[in-house]
Design an enzyme around this catalytic site. Structure first.
Site, short mmCIF file in Angstrom:
data_model
loop_
_atom_site.label_atom_id
_atom_site.label_comp_id
_atom_site.label_asym_id
_atom_site.label_seq_id
_atom_site.Cartn_x
_atom_site.Cartn_y
_atom_site.Cartn_z
N ASN A 32 36.67 60.68 53.22
CA ASN A 32 37.74 61.44 53.88
C ASN A 32 38.57 62.24 52.87
O ASN A 32 39.53 62.93 53.24
CB ASN A 32 38.65 60.51 54.71
CG ASN A 32 39.38 59.50 53.85
OD1 ASN A 32 39.35 59.58 52.62
ND2 ASN A 32 40.06 58.55 54.49
N TYR A 141 44.72 42.41 49.01
CA TYR A 141 43.50 43.15 48.65
C TYR A 141 42.32 42.18 48.52
O TYR A 141 41.27 42.36 49.15
CB TYR A 141 43.74 43.92 47.34
CG TYR A 141 42.49 44.46 46.72
CD1 TYR A 141 41.64 45.30 47.43
CD2 TYR A 141 42.14 44.13 45.40
CE1 TYR A 141 40.47 45.80 46.85
CE2 TYR A 141 40.98 44.63 44.82
CZ TYR A 141 40.16 45.45 45.55
OH TYR A 141 39.00 45.93 44.98
N ASN A 170 37.05 44.64 35.88
CA ASN A 170 37.86 45.87 35.77
C ASN A 170 37.03 47.08 35.37
O ASN A 170 36.71 47.24 34.19
CB ASN A 170 39.02 45.63 34.81
CG ASN A 170 40.11 44.81 35.45
OD1 ASN A 170 39.87 43.66 35.82
ND2 ASN A 170 41.28 45.38 35.63
N1 UDP Z 1 49.04 46.79 33.87
C1 UDP Z 1 50.19 46.98 33.12
N2 UDP Z 1 50.81 48.20 33.16
C2 UDP Z 1 50.32 49.24 33.94
C3 UDP Z 1 49.14 49.02 34.68
C4 UDP Z 1 48.52 47.79 34.62
O1 UDP Z 1 50.67 46.08 32.43
O2 UDP Z 1 50.94 50.31 33.95
C5 UDP Z 1 48.36 45.50 33.81
C6 UDP Z 1 48.22 44.82 35.17
O3 UDP Z 1 49.36 44.06 35.47
C7 UDP Z 1 46.96 43.98 34.97
C8 UDP Z 1 46.13 44.80 33.97
O4 UDP Z 1 47.05 45.71 33.37
O5 UDP Z 1 47.28 42.76 34.35
C9 UDP Z 1 45.03 45.60 34.64
O6 UDP Z 1 45.60 46.29 35.75
P1 UDP Z 1 44.83 47.40 36.54
O7 UDP Z 1 45.77 47.92 37.58
O8 UDP Z 1 44.23 48.39 35.60
O9 UDP Z 1 43.60 46.65 37.21
P2 UDP Z 1 43.55 45.34 38.19
O10 UDP Z 1 43.42 44.16 37.26
O11 UDP Z 1 44.77 45.33 39.02
O12 UDP Z 1 42.32 45.56 38.98
#
Ligand code: UDP
Length: 327
Positions: A32, A141, A170
């Site tokens: 979309n 999620y 990740n």
């Molecule tokens: N994180 C952070 N600062 C940011 C974005 C992410 O400290 O601006 C941390 C987040 O809390 C997690 C890790 O980085 O522990 C990876 O986060 P991301 O959102 O990349 O992936 P997720 O693990 O949520 O899939």
């Protein structure tokens, strides 16, 4: 093979479409374009713009082509947002997913590759996390993805729908042509790279009081091209063995948020300004995969495992796409 890729204009979907096309498959992307980009769809794939909530649209797409398999990447996928606003998570990840599977079954399509997530495990009891680990998500999620995996099991038992659930840890990095362009960006590596590129002042570190060596969260970063490879192998496995299964996909090595910052500084040779911030709701402290099952059963062999290699590919992609796909 004729393959429908739902969400093929998004980050991971676009790289998988590229890899499918390069292997000679006929690909129809359904997207979309709410978070994806038209320019992220490989020129040799066909794009149908529409929403999975629109069952008449799905019926038209499935009536026009007899697909051999479906890959499903569409999802709302932000941990923090899923806590503050769960409704779109249940709508996108469950209701829309049901529509897709129901339409597949209506048209006799029985092979499905599903983008699942490490978030369905929640806070792990032991690390690395293998497929048998307790599944107790810490955020909506992860809960929607876990529920959908159960739904797929039920569809196998009742209708013979064979699915492979790939639980990404990740995803990061880029192929030469396709990379990560979210608006707003929330993921760690692209955010730090934006700081390196001068597009953002600093990176907020969400929590430094976790029970980890430096207090920040530990994650297992996996190159998006290695993930794409797993999808190709999953498809081959489904076609060859006709068995449903689930696989954890990661490198088996965890890096803390501060280690990722240091790795970006080393790759880019720029200093990154950081600021400590409160924990992000829903974040488990550590997520690291045991991926032996994928290696053994799918013959998956991730070859781009070093954090440096992952960050370098993302940095190169950003350099070639200064304004993302608009640039
Ligand atoms: N994180 C952070 N600062 C940011 C974005 C992410 O400290 O601006 C941390 C987040 O809390 C997690 C890790 O980085 O522990 C990876 O986060 P991301 O959102 O990349 O992936 P997720 O693990 O949520 O899939």
């Amino acid at each position: 093979m004729k393959i429908l890729v739902a969400g093929g204009a998004g980050y991971i979907g676009s790289v998988c479409v590229e890899q499918l096309v390069e292997r000679g498959h006929d690909v129809v992307v359904v997207d979309n374009l709410s978070r994806g980009h038209r320019q992220a769809v490989h020129p040799d794939a066909w794009l149908e713009i529409g929403d999975l909530s629109d069952v008449a649209f799905l019926q038209r797409v499935f009536s026009a082509t007899k697909f051999d398999a479906v890959m499903h990447f569409c999802a709302a996928s932000l941990v923090g947002e899923s806590v503050s606003d769960p409704l779109p998570y249940y709508g996108n990840n469950l209701t829309n997913g049901f529509n897709l599977v129901r339409t597949m079954l209506d048209h006799g399509v029985k092979h499905f590759v599903f983008s699942s997530t490490a978030a369905l495990f929640g806070e792990p009891r032991s690390v690395p996390i293998d497929e048998s680990a307790i599944k107790d998500p810490t955020n909506p999620y992860g809960r929607t993805k876990l529920f959908f995996e159960g739904f797929l099991n039920d569809c196998d038992a009742a209708y013979g729908l064979k699915s492979i659930c790939l639980r990404y840890f990740n995803a990061a990095g880029a192929s030469e042509k396709f990379g990560e362009d979210h608006d707003p960006e929330t993921h760690l590596i692209p955010i730090i790279l934006q700081v390196a590129a001068g597009q953002r002042e600093k990176v907020m570190i969400f929590g430094d009081d976790y029970a980890t060596p430096d207090g920040t969260c530990v994650r297992d970063y996996i190159h998006v091209l290695d993930l794409a490879e797993a999808h190709i192998l999953a498809l081959d496995y489904l076609r060859g063995e006709n068995i449903s299964d689930q696989f954890n996909l990661g490198n088996g090595k965890g890096y803390s948020v501060l280690e990722v910052v240091a790795a970006v500084e080393s790759v880019t040779d720029r200093e990154i300004l950081i600021q400590m911030a409160p924990r992000r709701r829903g974040d488990p402290a550590v997520l690291v995969a045991a991926s032996e099952k994928a290696r053994e059963i799918l013959s998956w062999n991730p070859t781009r495992g070093s954090l440096k290699q992952i960050i370098t590919s993302a940095w190169q992609w950003m350099d070639n796409h200064r304004a993302g796909y608009q640039g």
